[in-house]
Every structure is written in structure tokens, then in C-alpha cells.
Design an enzyme around this catalytic site. Structure first.
Site, PDB file in Angstrom:
ATOM      1  N   HIS A 189       1.932   7.052   1.802  1.00  0.00           N
ATOM      2  CA  HIS A 189       0.873   8.061   1.726  1.00  0.00           C
ATOM      3  C   HIS A 189       0.565   8.594   3.112  1.00  0.00           C
ATOM      4  O   HIS A 189       1.091   8.101   4.121  1.00  0.00           O
ATOM      5  CB  HIS A 189      -0.400   7.445   1.125  1.00  0.00           C
ATOM      6  CG  HIS A 189      -1.078   6.489   2.069  1.00  0.00           C
ATOM      7  ND1 HIS A 189      -0.610   5.216   2.304  1.00  0.00           N
ATOM      8  CD2 HIS A 189      -2.167   6.629   2.875  1.00  0.00           C
ATOM      9  CE1 HIS A 189      -1.382   4.612   3.191  1.00  0.00           C
ATOM     10  NE2 HIS A 189      -2.335   5.447   3.565  1.00  0.00           N
ATOM     11  N   HIS A 216       2.966   7.011   5.978  1.00  0.00           N
ATOM     12  CA  HIS A 216       3.152   5.606   6.347  1.00  0.00           C
ATOM     13  C   HIS A 216       3.016   4.687   5.136  1.00  0.00           C
ATOM     14  O   HIS A 216       2.618   5.129   4.050  1.00  0.00           O
ATOM     15  CB  HIS A 216       2.154   5.221   7.434  1.00  0.00           C
ATOM     16  CG  HIS A 216       0.725   5.503   7.061  1.00  0.00           C
ATOM     17  ND1 HIS A 216       0.134   6.737   7.252  1.00  0.00           N
ATOM     18  CD2 HIS A 216      -0.240   4.728   6.500  1.00  0.00           C
ATOM     19  CE1 HIS A 216      -1.113   6.703   6.836  1.00  0.00           C
ATOM     20  NE2 HIS A 216      -1.373   5.490   6.360  1.00  0.00           N
ATOM     21  N   HIS A 258      -2.954  10.924   5.268  1.00  0.00           N
ATOM     22  CA  HIS A 258      -4.302  11.477   5.149  1.00  0.00           C
ATOM     23  C   HIS A 258      -4.575  12.341   6.362  1.00  0.00           C
ATOM     24  O   HIS A 258      -3.848  12.285   7.363  1.00  0.00           O
ATOM     25  CB  HIS A 258      -5.353  10.373   4.997  1.00  0.00           C
ATOM     26  CG  HIS A 258      -4.961   9.064   5.599  1.00  0.00           C
ATOM     27  ND1 HIS A 258      -4.941   8.855   6.950  1.00  0.00           N
ATOM     28  CD2 HIS A 258      -4.517   7.910   5.023  1.00  0.00           C
ATOM     29  CE1 HIS A 258      -4.528   7.613   7.186  1.00  0.00           C
ATOM     30  NE2 HIS A 258      -4.253   7.017   6.051  1.00  0.00           N
ATOM     31  N   HIS A 318     -23.060   4.214  25.231  1.00  0.00           N
ATOM     32  CA  HIS A 318     -21.754   4.879  25.339  1.00  0.00           C
ATOM     33  C   HIS A 318     -21.981   6.384  25.402  1.00  0.00           C
ATOM     34  O   HIS A 318     -22.462   6.978  24.430  1.00  0.00           O
ATOM     35  CB  HIS A 318     -20.880   4.523  24.141  1.00  0.00           C
ATOM     36  CG  HIS A 318     -20.741   3.032  23.959  1.00  0.00           C
ATOM     37  ND1 HIS A 318     -19.793   2.286  24.622  1.00  0.00           N
ATOM     38  CD2 HIS A 318     -21.492   2.152  23.248  1.00  0.00           C
ATOM     39  CE1 HIS A 318     -19.953   1.010  24.314  1.00  0.00           C
ATOM     40  NE2 HIS A 318     -20.976   0.897  23.471  1.00  0.00           N
ATOM     41  N   ARG A 337       0.903  -1.162   0.000  1.00  0.00           N
ATOM     42  CA  ARG A 337       0.000   0.000   0.000  1.00  0.00           C
ATOM     43  C   ARG A 337       0.931   1.199   0.000  1.00  0.00           C
ATOM     44  O   ARG A 337       1.651   1.441   0.961  1.00  0.00           O
ATOM     45  CB  ARG A 337      -0.905  -0.016   1.237  1.00  0.00           C
ATOM     46  CG  ARG A 337      -1.736   1.265   1.453  1.00  0.00           C
ATOM     47  CD  ARG A 337      -2.729   1.504   0.324  1.00  0.00           C
ATOM     48  NE  ARG A 337      -3.621   2.642   0.604  1.00  0.00           N
ATOM     49  CZ  ARG A 337      -3.400   3.902   0.188  1.00  0.00           C
ATOM     50  NH1 ARG A 337      -2.306   4.199  -0.502  1.00  0.00           N
ATOM     51  NH2 ARG A 337      -4.259   4.852   0.487  1.00  0.00           N
ATOM     52  N   HIS A 353     -26.654  -1.657  27.161  1.00  0.00           N
ATOM     53  CA  HIS A 353     -25.743  -0.578  27.576  1.00  0.00           C
ATOM     54  C   HIS A 353     -25.777   0.553  26.559  1.00  0.00           C
ATOM     55  O   HIS A 353     -26.407   0.432  25.501  1.00  0.00           O
ATOM     56  CB  HIS A 353     -24.311  -1.115  27.687  1.00  0.00           C
ATOM     57  CG  HIS A 353     -23.710  -1.465  26.350  1.00  0.00           C
ATOM     58  ND1 HIS A 353     -24.011  -2.630  25.684  1.00  0.00           N
ATOM     59  CD2 HIS A 353     -22.868  -0.786  25.524  1.00  0.00           C
ATOM     60  CE1 HIS A 353     -23.374  -2.660  24.534  1.00  0.00           C
ATOM     61  NE2 HIS A 353     -22.669  -1.556  24.393  1.00  0.00           N
ATOM     62  N   GLU A 374     -20.698   4.430  18.150  1.00  0.00           N
ATOM     63  CA  GLU A 374     -20.009   3.129  18.058  1.00  0.00           C
ATOM     64  C   GLU A 374     -20.096   2.602  16.630  1.00  0.00           C
ATOM     65  O   GLU A 374     -21.190   2.546  16.050  1.00  0.00           O
ATOM     66  CB  GLU A 374     -20.659   2.125  19.016  1.00  0.00           C
ATOM     67  CG  GLU A 374     -20.140   0.692  18.854  1.00  0.00           C
ATOM     68  CD  GLU A 374     -20.736  -0.260  19.880  1.00  0.00           C
ATOM     69  OE1 GLU A 374     -21.240   0.223  20.920  1.00  0.00           O
ATOM     70  OE2 GLU A 374     -20.715  -1.475  19.648  1.00  0.00           O
ATOM     71  N   GLU A 395      -5.457   6.673  11.484  1.00  0.00           N
ATOM     72  CA  GLU A 395      -5.719   5.313  10.973  1.00  0.00           C
ATOM     73  C   GLU A 395      -5.442   4.281  12.049  1.00  0.00           C
ATOM     74  O   GLU A 395      -4.312   4.136  12.502  1.00  0.00           O
ATOM     75  CB  GLU A 395      -4.829   5.044   9.748  1.00  0.00           C
ATOM     76  CG  GLU A 395      -4.852   3.600   9.256  1.00  0.00           C
ATOM     77  CD  GLU A 395      -3.950   3.396   8.029  1.00  0.00           C
ATOM     78  OE1 GLU A 395      -3.922   4.287   7.159  1.00  0.00           O
ATOM     79  OE2 GLU A 395      -3.259   2.362   7.969  1.00  0.00           O
ATOM     80  N   GLU A 435     -10.530   6.155   1.033  1.00  0.00           N
ATOM     81  CA  GLU A 435      -9.230   5.502   0.811  1.00  0.00           C
ATOM     82  C   GLU A 435      -8.672   5.807  -0.583  1.00  0.00           C
ATOM     83  O   GLU A 435      -7.468   5.708  -0.816  1.00  0.00           O
ATOM     84  CB  GLU A 435      -9.374   3.985   1.005  1.00  0.00           C
ATOM     85  CG  GLU A 435      -8.103   3.159   0.856  1.00  0.00           C
ATOM     86  CD  GLU A 435      -7.076   3.362   1.982  1.00  0.00           C
ATOM     87  OE1 GLU A 435      -7.381   4.045   2.971  1.00  0.00           O
ATOM     88  OE2 GLU A 435      -5.960   2.832   1.854  1.00  0.00           O
ATOM     89  N   HIS A 484     -28.328  -0.258  23.372  1.00  0.00           N
ATOM     90  CA  HIS A 484     -28.295  -1.425  22.487  1.00  0.00           C
ATOM     91  C   HIS A 484     -27.743  -2.627  23.237  1.00  0.00           C
ATOM     92  O   HIS A 484     -27.215  -2.497  24.342  1.00  0.00           O
ATOM     93  CB  HIS A 484     -27.426  -1.126  21.252  1.00  0.00           C
ATOM     94  CG  HIS A 484     -26.041  -0.657  21.588  1.00  0.00           C
ATOM     95  ND1 HIS A 484     -25.776   0.626  22.024  1.00  0.00           N
ATOM     96  CD2 HIS A 484     -24.836  -1.290  21.596  1.00  0.00           C
ATOM     97  CE1 HIS A 484     -24.497   0.760  22.269  1.00  0.00           C
ATOM     98  NE2 HIS A 484     -23.889  -0.390  22.021  1.00  0.00           N
TER      99      HIS A 484
HETATM  100 MN    MN Z   1      -3.331   5.042   5.432  1.00  0.00          MN
HETATM  101 MN    MN Z   2     -21.829  -0.813  22.572  1.00  0.00          MN
END
Ligand code: MN
Ligand code: MN
Length: 422
Positions: A133, A178, A135, A316, A130, A314, A321, A139, A201, A360
Site C-alpha cells: 500500500h 511499501h 499513503h 521546541h 501488512r 524546555h 511534539e 511513515e 490507517e 514542558h
Molecule cells: Mn504504511
Molecule cells: Mn519536549
């Protein structure tokens, strides 16, 4: 929509409702699949019973897709209202294939709800690269199969070169350049997670793309070298390309570190050898956030649910998520308030999404382990469970709401369960 399954045994379904023999065969197959699966929820076994006059569907139907989504076909009676889809599958994303491997993505374009996070699957051959590059976004990655050599250079010119294997993670901070290269024997397959749903990407800053769009005389001046030095820079981006394997790791690490040293905090994390954060009879979870992986602005929970296991009810309080299902089958109900809730089914290669503070659960509906990732655009993992809320609120007040009885409330574990049964 009362339960009318007692009625349909008294009459021929085919005569009464005009079902085609193909539809009947499919219904029978669903019944058998449900019966064979000892751990399937009642809902997963329910479709075969849906033959009441108001539930017949003479088609056309996409039966394989319907079989994968029993809770969309016949929702639990507790589902209600309009809840935007919170599921996408990499299987219906465009796959870009290059000489050194392939890639595809699920972003806010494929799953509009996923504002905070985008995901990319990638396969690299042994020697497949890859391209170098960077961004705007950070990541995060998990190696799902095989091995790779990763490289990066930080804002102080400090180097990072490492080999990662199955189950290991990496984190490239935003803007840090990277590369990833597949190693022997079979290259690698991994998942990338970015902290912006609109990440793309196919729109990253590639070294070849940039330099082929910079005047050669400027490159010559920049490096005090003849312009002809840059004649071989590809005219078109490499993106993912096949080349030879890298050199010895220690030699490449030493070369990169000349004059500036290495990054002070590692960009990789050996999640494969980490002890689980919590183990119960229903499964286990590894929580990896900046407390143990200091460079990460993205936190993760790697969850394994045994057959019958439940990731408890639960929410967050600090982030949306984003989920990636690695293996097995499960379902999730998302409650979005205002009486609206929806249940959807997930399996290998699917993505799920839960907006911040929306409650959820995730239930294993298959007969093998369900393994999935919970990913958050926050450096600190946080959740609040229904059980811990109930356990630590005056029981009289809680019972005045729910009428579950004081002894039930007393019996709830005082520490968060995370996965049931405990
Ligand atoms: Mn990357
Ligand atoms: Mn969760």
C-alpha cells in the site's frame, strides 16, 4: 484549598464524611502504593491526604482510572485554568483484528489537539503481511518487539528490501509504496508515526482494493495479458493477512534491484546500535533527525529517564511534539500561557502532545526506567531549555526577574543538560 491533612487524623473519616468502606480501602491502597514507591513525586503520594471536607468524593468514581491519573484527581496547586487534554491511550482505541495480526490508532479523531502527527500500533504474526500500500503521508516506524521484512519502491523504480529488528527504525517517504511482513519466530509489534494528525490507517491505497476497482479489460491492456490473468484478485481488501514467510533476503533484494538498482539512501536506521546523543546521571537520549537519517522528514528523540530523572524544562521552537510512552511512568506539566497550566500522568501505551513552543518537562514518577519517544513533523530536531536560556542571559537581568541569586545562575551548566541530574 489549604493543606488540611493534620485535621483528618483527629476524627473518624468514615463517620465525618460518610466514605464507603470500599472508598476507604481504595484510599488505603493508594497510600500504600505511594509509600512503597521511593521515587514517586510528592504529588503522586498526595491523594491519600486529600480527606479535607472540601475534597471528599463519595463517588461514583472510576478508581482504577483515578489511580492512573493522580495529577488529574488532585492537581498540583500550580495548575490553573482550562487546558485541553493532551493525553490519549491506545488502550481505549478500537483494535481491528485480521488473520495476520491487528492494529489500532490514535489520531486527531481520538486526540483533537494532535494536528501534526498520528500514531498506529500494529502486531503481525510470523508470515503476517501488512498489505502492499501507500499513503499521502510519510511513515516513520520503530520496531518494539520481534522482526520484520520491509519492502518499498521509489519514484525512480529503485528497490528497498530489508529486515529490521527490535529498536530499529524505518521511514517510507510520502507516496512511496511499501509492505511490512512479520518474521519468525513470533512476528513483530511496532509503532508507526505519520506526519498528519488526520491520517487514517484504514484509508490507505491498497493494491487489492485499487485493482478490484479497476475494469479487468483495462488491467489486461495495461499488462498486455489475458483478462483471466486477473481473476484471482481478491474482491475485498486484504489489509493484514496470513501467508507464508518471505524468501531469502539477498535473493529478494537482487530480484527487486533488477534494472534500476536500490534506493540511494536507506529507508531503515539501526537505532538499536547507535551511541546515545547525550548521557547524564538521570538517563540518556538518542536524537535521530535528517542529519544522521537523511531520508526522514520526521525527527525523533528516544528518551530514557532513570527513576528520579527529569527531562528538563524546555520547548521546541520549530514543531509540535507527539509522545509515545514505551515503558515506565511519568508526568508532564504543559504551560499554555495566560496563567494556564495542567499536569497529566502517562504510562506504557499512552500518547502525549505538546503544541509548538509550549514549555514542558517530563518527570519519571515510577520506580523503573521511563522510556518514551518525542516525535516532530520536522526533519531537524530543535529545542531550547530554561537552563540554557538562564545561563546565557545577563545574570543581573535574570536575577532581577527571578531573585534566585547570582551564584545559582553562575552554577547552571553552560551546555544544555537535556536530562537531570547531570
Ligand atoms: Mn504504511
Ligand atoms: Mn519536549
Amino acid at each position: 484549598m489549604a493543606d488540611t491533612e493534620n485535621h483528618d487524623t483527629k476524627i473518624s473519616r468514615r463517620e465525618a464524611f460518610g466514605l464507603s468502606s470500599a472508598a476507604l480501602a481504595a484510599a488505603a491502597a493508594l497510600t500504600m502504593a505511594g509509600a512503597k514507591d521511593a521515587h514517586a513525586s510528592p504529588q503522586a503520594q498526595k491523594p491519600a491526604a486529600h480527606n479535607a471536607p472540601n475534597e471528599v468524593d463519595p463517588g461514583p468514581q472510576n478508581l482504577p482510572l483515578a489511580a492512573e491519573n493522580p495529577d488529574s484527581e488532585w492537581a498540583p496547586s500550580t495548575d490553573h485554568g482550562t487546558v485541553k487534554p493532551f493525553k490519549a491511550s491506545f488502550s481505549v482505541s478500537h483494535k481491528r483484528v485480521e488473520s495476520g495480526g491487528w492494529t489500532r490508532q490514535v489520531t486527531a479523531r481520538e486526540l483533537p489537539m494532535s494536528k501534526d502527527i498520528a500514531g498506529v500500533e500494529m502486531k503481525l504474526t510470523a508470515g503476517g503481511v501488512r498489505e502492499l500500500h501507500w499513503h499521502v503521508e510519510a511513515e516513520w516506524a520503530i520496531m518494539l518487539n520481534g522482526n520484520a521484512r520491509i519492502t518499498a519502491v521509489d519514484q525512480e523504480g529503485r528497490s528497498f528490501v530489508s529486515d529490521v529488528g527490535q529498536g530499529d527504525l524505518w521511514l517510507f517517504p510520502k507516496g512511496v509504496p511499501h509492505s511490512i511482513q512479520g518474521l519468525g519466530p513470533d512476528g513483530c509489534r511496532f509503532l508507526l508515526v505519520f506526519d498528519d494528525g488526520n491520517f487514517d490507517e484504514f484509508q490507505t491505497f491498497l493494491i487489492t482494493d485499487w485493482l478490484s476497482h479497476t475494469p479487468k479489460e483495462v488491467l489486461a491492456k495495461n499488462f498486455n495479458a489475458p483478462a483471466s490473468t486477473f481473476d484471482k484478485i481478491p474482491k475485498k481488501e486484504l489489509f493484514i493477512f496470513q501467508t507464508g514467510l518471505p524468501g531469502p533476503l539477498e535473493a529478494e533484494q537482487a530480484q527487486g534491484a533488477q534494472g534500476t538498482g536500490t534506493v540511494p539512501k536507506r529507508f531503515d536506521f539501526k537505532a538499536s546500535t547507535m551511541q546515545p546523543t547525550k548521557v547524564t546521571r538521570g538517563g540518556e537520549v538518542k536524537i535521530i533527525d535528517s542529519k544522521i537519517f537523511p531520508v526522514t522528514p520526521i525527527s525523533a528523540a528516544i528518551v530514557t529517564l532513570k527513576p528520579g530523572g527529569l527531562r528538563e524544562l524546555h520547548w521546541h521552537p520549530n514543531a509540535d511534539e507527539w509522545q509515545y510512552y514505551i515503558t515506565g511512568k511519568g508526568r508532564m506539566t504543559l504551560f499554555i500561557a495566560g496563567s494556564d497550566a495542567r499536569t497529566m500522568d502517562f504510562e506504557e501505551g499512552d500518547v502525549g502532545y505538546v503544541p509548538i513552543s509550549n514549555p514542558h518537562y517530563i518527570e519519571n514518577t515510577g520506580d523503573s526506567d521511563l522510556v518514551f519517544l518525542e516525535m516532530f513533523k520536522t526533519s531537524e530536531y530543535q529545542d531550547i531549555s530554561l537552563a540554557e536560556w538562564m545561563a546565557h542571559t545577563p545574570h543581573l537581568l535574570m536575577d532581577q526577574h527571578l531573585g534566585v541569586g547570582m551564584s545559582m545562575l553562575d552554577s547552571i551548566p553552560k551546555q544544555e543538560m537535556v536530562i537531570t541530574p547531570v
